[in-house]
Design a protein around this motif. Structure first.
Motif, PDB file in Angstrom:
ATOM      1  N   GLN A  40      16.157  69.969  -3.012  1.00 38.14           N
ATOM      2  CA  GLN A  40      14.878  70.030  -3.720  1.00 38.14           C
ATOM      3  C   GLN A  40      14.715  71.398  -4.353  1.00 38.14           C
ATOM      4  O   GLN A  40      15.176  72.412  -3.804  1.00 38.14           O
ATOM      5  N   LEU A  41      14.034  71.430  -5.486  1.00 39.86           N
ATOM      6  CA  LEU A  41      13.804  72.676  -6.208  1.00 39.86           C
ATOM      7  C   LEU A  41      12.312  72.978  -6.304  1.00 39.86           C
ATOM      8  O   LEU A  41      11.490  72.062  -6.359  1.00 39.86           O
ATOM      9  N   SER A  42      12.011  74.271  -6.321  1.00 40.90           N
ATOM     10  CA  SER A  42      10.647  74.758  -6.511  1.00 40.90           C
ATOM     11  C   SER A  42      10.719  75.997  -7.390  1.00 40.90           C
ATOM     12  O   SER A  42      11.647  76.801  -7.243  1.00 40.90           O
ATOM     13  N   PRO A  43       9.755  76.192  -8.292  1.00 42.71           N
ATOM     14  CA  PRO A  43       9.731  77.464  -9.016  1.00 42.71           C
ATOM     15  C   PRO A  43       9.743  78.620  -8.000  1.00 42.71           C
ATOM     16  O   PRO A  43       9.169  78.507  -6.915  1.00 42.71           O
ATOM     17  N   VAL A  44      10.419  79.694  -8.335  1.00 44.71           N
ATOM     18  CA  VAL A  44      10.599  80.816  -7.410  1.00 44.71           C
ATOM     19  C   VAL A  44       9.276  81.215  -6.753  1.00 44.71           C
ATOM     20  O   VAL A  44       8.275  81.424  -7.432  1.00 44.71           O
ATOM     21  N   GLY A  45       9.291  81.269  -5.424  1.00 44.39           N
ATOM     22  CA  GLY A  45       8.158  81.738  -4.643  1.00 44.39           C
ATOM     23  C   GLY A  45       6.975  80.785  -4.526  1.00 44.39           C
ATOM     24  O   GLY A  45       5.977  81.123  -3.916  1.00 44.39           O
ATOM     25  N   LYS A  46       7.045  79.580  -5.062  1.00 45.03           N
ATOM     26  CA  LYS A  46       5.890  78.671  -5.085  1.00 45.03           C
ATOM     27  C   LYS A  46       5.828  77.699  -3.900  1.00 45.03           C
ATOM     28  O   LYS A  46       4.763  77.196  -3.589  1.00 45.03           O
ATOM     29  N   ASN A  47       6.944  77.368  -3.272  1.00 40.01           N
ATOM     30  CA  ASN A  47       6.987  76.347  -2.205  1.00 40.01           C
ATOM     31  C   ASN A  47       6.339  75.038  -2.653  1.00 40.01           C
ATOM     32  O   ASN A  47       5.654  74.372  -1.894  1.00 40.01           O
ATOM     33  N   ASP A  48       6.580  74.670  -3.888  1.00 41.93           N
ATOM     34  CA  ASP A  48       6.092  73.425  -4.477  1.00 41.93           C
ATOM     35  C   ASP A  48       7.312  72.558  -4.777  1.00 41.93           C
ATOM     36  O   ASP A  48       7.786  72.484  -5.908  1.00 41.93           O
ATOM     37  N   TRP A  49       7.828  71.907  -3.730  1.00 42.52           N
ATOM     38  CA  TRP A  49       9.129  71.243  -3.786  1.00 42.52           C
ATOM     39  C   TRP A  49       9.077  69.938  -4.563  1.00 42.52           C
ATOM     40  O   TRP A  49       8.213  69.094  -4.337  1.00 42.52           O
ATOM     41  N   GLY A  50      10.028  69.787  -5.466  1.00 47.72           N
ATOM     42  CA  GLY A  50      10.166  68.565  -6.241  1.00 47.72           C
ATOM     43  C   GLY A  50      10.898  67.495  -5.448  1.00 47.72           C
ATOM     44  O   GLY A  50      11.158  67.647  -4.245  1.00 47.72           O
ATOM     45  N   PRO A  51      11.251  66.401  -6.115  1.00 44.14           N
ATOM     46  CA  PRO A  51      11.897  65.277  -5.432  1.00 44.14           C
ATOM     47  C   PRO A  51      13.303  65.621  -4.949  1.00 44.14           C
ATOM     48  O   PRO A  51      13.929  66.567  -5.436  1.00 44.14           O
ATOM     49  N   ASN A  52      13.787  64.825  -3.999  1.00 48.07           N
ATOM     50  CA  ASN A  52      15.137  64.977  -3.479  1.00 48.07           C
ATOM     51  C   ASN A  52      16.129  64.557  -4.565  1.00 48.07           C
ATOM     52  O   ASN A  52      16.270  63.380  -4.865  1.00 48.07           O
ATOM     53  N   GLN A  53      16.822  65.531  -5.131  1.00 49.04           N
ATOM     54  CA  GLN A  53      17.746  65.274  -6.236  1.00 49.04           C
ATOM     55  C   GLN A  53      18.999  64.505  -5.797  1.00 49.04           C
ATOM     56  O   GLN A  53      19.667  63.886  -6.620  1.00 49.04           O
ATOM     57  N   THR A  54      19.328  64.507  -4.500  1.00 48.77           N
ATOM     58  CA  THR A  54      20.522  63.771  -4.065  1.00 48.77           C
ATOM     59  C   THR A  54      20.363  62.271  -4.282  1.00 48.77           C
ATOM     60  O   THR A  54      21.352  61.548  -4.313  1.00 48.77           O
ATOM     61  N   LEU A  55      19.127  61.806  -4.461  1.00 47.86           N
ATOM     62  CA  LEU A  55      18.898  60.391  -4.734  1.00 47.86           C
ATOM     63  C   LEU A  55      19.440  59.999  -6.112  1.00 47.86           C
ATOM     64  O   LEU A  55      19.567  58.811  -6.413  1.00 47.86           O
TER      65      LEU A  55
END
Length: 117
Positions: A40-55
């Protein structure tokens, strides 16, 4: 007539190559020593995680030395949350993601690894 055939032949060779070059998208290259089961990715320092990309992968995991298409992410700098089959979870900080490019993560990039309950 022969000029028209030459022009058509040229278009059939050049246009598909240009379309292929444009459509590769952003990809993760797993250079860690284990299979990734969550990314999962989040803009640096935000802890706003996007969807699981492994899907996005056909078997829902990213093996060592495999590449994964990343979707829904604009170029920029991101933190990543990386999960493994063993329930270990790690973070990779400040990854630069460029349009239509490959970025990689390796064992040396993993930080703050913890076993998840």
């Amino acid at each position: 007539m022969s000029r028209a055939l030459i022009a058509i032949g040229f278009l059939l060779i050049v246009v598909p190559g240009e379309l292929l070059a444009q459509g590769k998208g952003v990809r993760l290259w797993n250079l860690t020593s284990a299979t990734i089961s969550g990314f999962q990715l989040s803009p640096v320092g935000k802890n706003d995680w996007g969807p699981n990309q492994t899907l996005n992968d056909k078997d829902k995991e990213v093996d060592h030395d495999e590449r994964l298409r990343i979707t829904g992410v604009e170029p920029g700098r991101y933190d990543a949350k990386v999960g493994y089959r063993s329930s270990k979870q790690c973070f990779v900080r400040d990854i630069e993601i460029k349009a239509d490019a490959v970025f990689s993560i390796a064992d040396k990039d993993l930080k703050d690894c913890k076993k998840q309950p």
